[in-house]
Structure formats: structure tokens, C-alpha cells
Motif scaffolding. Sequence first.
Motif, PDB file in Angstrom:
ATOM      1  N   CYS A 249       0.856  -1.174   0.000  1.00 13.63           N
ATOM      2  CA  CYS A 249       0.000   0.000   0.000  1.00 13.63           C
ATOM      3  C   CYS A 249       0.892   1.222   0.000  1.00 13.63           C
ATOM      4  N   ILE A 250       0.333   2.354  -0.267  1.00 14.97           N
ATOM      5  CA  ILE A 250       1.126   3.576  -0.296  1.00 14.97           C
ATOM      6  C   ILE A 250       1.324   4.062   1.123  1.00 14.97           C
ATOM      7  N   PRO A 251       2.593   4.257   1.568  1.00 15.82           N
ATOM      8  CA  PRO A 251       2.817   4.735   2.919  1.00 15.82           C
ATOM      9  C   PRO A 251       2.176   6.100   3.122  1.00 15.82           C
ATOM     10  N   SER A 252       1.962   6.454   4.402  1.00 16.36           N
ATOM     11  CA  SER A 252       1.307   7.712   4.720  1.00 16.36           C
ATOM     12  C   SER A 252       2.128   8.910   4.283  1.00 16.36           C
TER      13      SER A 252
ATOM     14  N   TRP B 248      10.638  12.063   5.811  1.00 21.67           N
ATOM     15  CA  TRP B 248      10.470  13.060   6.873  1.00 21.67           C
ATOM     16  C   TRP B 248       9.166  13.808   6.654  1.00 21.67           C
ATOM     17  N   SER B 249       8.735  14.530   7.682  1.00 20.64           N
ATOM     18  CA  SER B 249       7.459  15.217   7.636  1.00 20.64           C
ATOM     19  C   SER B 249       7.592  16.611   8.256  1.00 20.64           C
ATOM     20  N   THR B 250       6.678  17.485   7.922  1.00 19.22           N
ATOM     21  CA  THR B 250       6.659  18.822   8.525  1.00 19.22           C
ATOM     22  C   THR B 250       5.857  18.828   9.825  1.00 19.22           C
ATOM     23  N   GLN B 251       5.288  17.674  10.186  1.00 17.90           N
ATOM     24  CA  GLN B 251       4.511  17.555  11.413  1.00 17.90           C
ATOM     25  C   GLN B 251       5.102  16.468  12.299  1.00 17.90           C
ATOM     26  N   ARG B 252       4.779  16.537  13.582  1.00 17.00           N
ATOM     27  CA  ARG B 252       5.187  15.476  14.506  1.00 17.00           C
ATOM     28  C   ARG B 252       4.472  14.194  14.090  1.00 17.00           C
ATOM     29  N   GLU B 253       5.200  13.098  14.036  1.00 16.17           N
ATOM     30  CA  GLU B 253       4.649  11.798  13.633  1.00 16.17           C
ATOM     31  C   GLU B 253       4.832  10.795  14.764  1.00 16.17           C
ATOM     32  N   THR B 254       3.910   9.859  14.841  1.00 19.44           N
ATOM     33  CA  THR B 254       4.018   8.793  15.844  1.00 19.44           C
ATOM     34  C   THR B 254       3.981   7.432  15.154  1.00 19.44           C
ATOM     35  N   TYR B 255       4.722   6.502  15.715  1.00 15.55           N
ATOM     36  CA  TYR B 255       4.804   5.145  15.192  1.00 15.55           C
ATOM     37  C   TYR B 255       4.742   4.152  16.347  1.00 15.55           C
ATOM     38  N   THR B 256       4.326   2.951  16.035  1.00 13.50           N
ATOM     39  CA  THR B 256       4.390   1.834  16.970  1.00 13.50           C
ATOM     40  C   THR B 256       5.374   0.821  16.404  1.00 13.50           C
ATOM     41  N   ILE B 257       6.314   0.411  17.230  1.00  9.54           N
ATOM     42  CA  ILE B 257       7.280  -0.617  16.832  1.00  9.54           C
ATOM     43  C   ILE B 257       6.978  -1.876  17.627  1.00  9.54           C
TER      44      ILE B 257
ATOM     45  N   GLU C 272       9.902  14.269  15.899  1.00 13.22           N
ATOM     46  CA  GLU C 272       9.652  15.691  15.722  1.00 13.22           C
ATOM     47  C   GLU C 272       9.674  16.053  14.225  1.00 13.22           C
ATOM     48  N   PRO C 273       9.106  17.208  13.856  1.00 11.08           N
ATOM     49  CA  PRO C 273       9.113  17.630  12.443  1.00 11.08           C
ATOM     50  C   PRO C 273      10.532  17.773  11.890  1.00 11.08           C
ATOM     51  N   HIS C 274      10.670  17.510  10.610  1.00  9.13           N
ATOM     52  CA  HIS C 274      11.914  17.676   9.844  1.00  9.13           C
ATOM     53  C   HIS C 274      13.030  16.735  10.289  1.00  9.13           C
ATOM     54  N   VAL C 275      12.668  15.620  10.894  1.00  5.03           N
ATOM     55  CA  VAL C 275      13.636  14.603  11.289  1.00  5.03           C
ATOM     56  C   VAL C 275      13.421  13.392  10.387  1.00  5.03           C
TER      57      VAL C 275
END
Length: 196
Positions: free
Chosen positions: A7-10, A15-24, A174-177
Motif C-alpha cells: 500500500c502507499i505509505p502515509s 520526513w514530515s513537517t509535522q510530529r509523527e508517531t509510530y508503533t514498533i 519531531e518535524p523535519h527529522v
Amino acid sequence: MAKVHPCIPSSSSSWSTQRETYTIWMKSLVLNSNGYTVYDSNGEVVFRIDNYDSKCRSEVYLMDLRGNIVCTILRKKLSRFGLWDCYNDKDSRIPWFKVEKAFGFFNNDSVYDILVGTNKAQNISSSNHRMEGSVHNLEFKIFDGEGQIMAVMQRKLSSSGVALGEDVLFVTIEPHVDHIFVMALAAILGLIRRKM
């Protein structure tokens, strides 16, 4: 059951301009293999490591959902204190970044130095970063060269505050990471803890 079909990733970039959250989840989706699986905030698989040989922890590959290698992590064999080189170009002979255990009289066992920008072909200026936290609990903060928090990894809690297990982590970036950078560091922590 997690979606494992393509599927197409989000996010189309790493990197993103917004804070992102992930579950590992420190488990592979492939039966009888070691590794980890990363889910985005929508529950989609975005990164994974499938390590078919439990004795082969000196070389692992961080992949996207489609199985494309996005980072190669190599442990230096002669390094007694832990040194990892990470490459994001399979043809590169120069690491993208290096991780090594920090030494000093007041450093505890859970401080690691990260030298980023060892590969001049990358768009990242050379700088020192740091990971601090608890290897035992797999809880870490990643700091940039100026001491700003780039990402936080901690045990994931249910909505009622119960830990979901020691192999389930919640990562805030965090954004831009660069997300690949953070996921590679999470993989190194798993290797240190022998979770993969």
C-alpha cells in the motif's frame, strides 16, 4: 491482523513537517524469524526488519513495506564496546552515520554517540547526535547536536495506562527529522538488547 500487502505509505518521503508517531513491535511478520515491524498512526506497516538467522545480528536490513532496503546496519566485528555503521545506499562504501557507545567517568551504560554526515553525498551536514535512556526498557531520547529532542522512544501504553509488553514501543518523531534515521536507531537498540 496487520495489513502486509503493498500500500502507499502515509508519507512519500522519509520526513514530515509535522510530529509523527509510530508503533514498533519487536517481532517480524515472517514466521520463525527475528526482526521488527513499524506501524504508522493509521495502523499501516511502513518499515520492517526480517532477520531469518538469529545468529546473524551483525548485518541487518531496514526495509520499507515493499521490501526495498532503505538502510543497512553493520556491526563492527572488532569493536568490543559497540560500534555500528549505517548505510542508506547499497553501493556506498562510506557510512551515512555511525553509532558508538559514549565513554566518560559519569556516563552510564545507556549513552550512545551518533556521528551523522560521514557520507558527504548525503544532504545532512556532519554533526554529532546523542541517544540517552535505558537499554533494558528500550526507552530513549535522541538529541541533535544542539541538544534539541529529535525523537522519543518509550514503552507503549494502552488507553488505560497498562504497558502493552516490553517488545511494543511508541515512537514520537519531531518535524523535519528523517524517519529512516530514527527507525535505524531503534533497530540498533533492539540489536543491543538482543531483541532481534
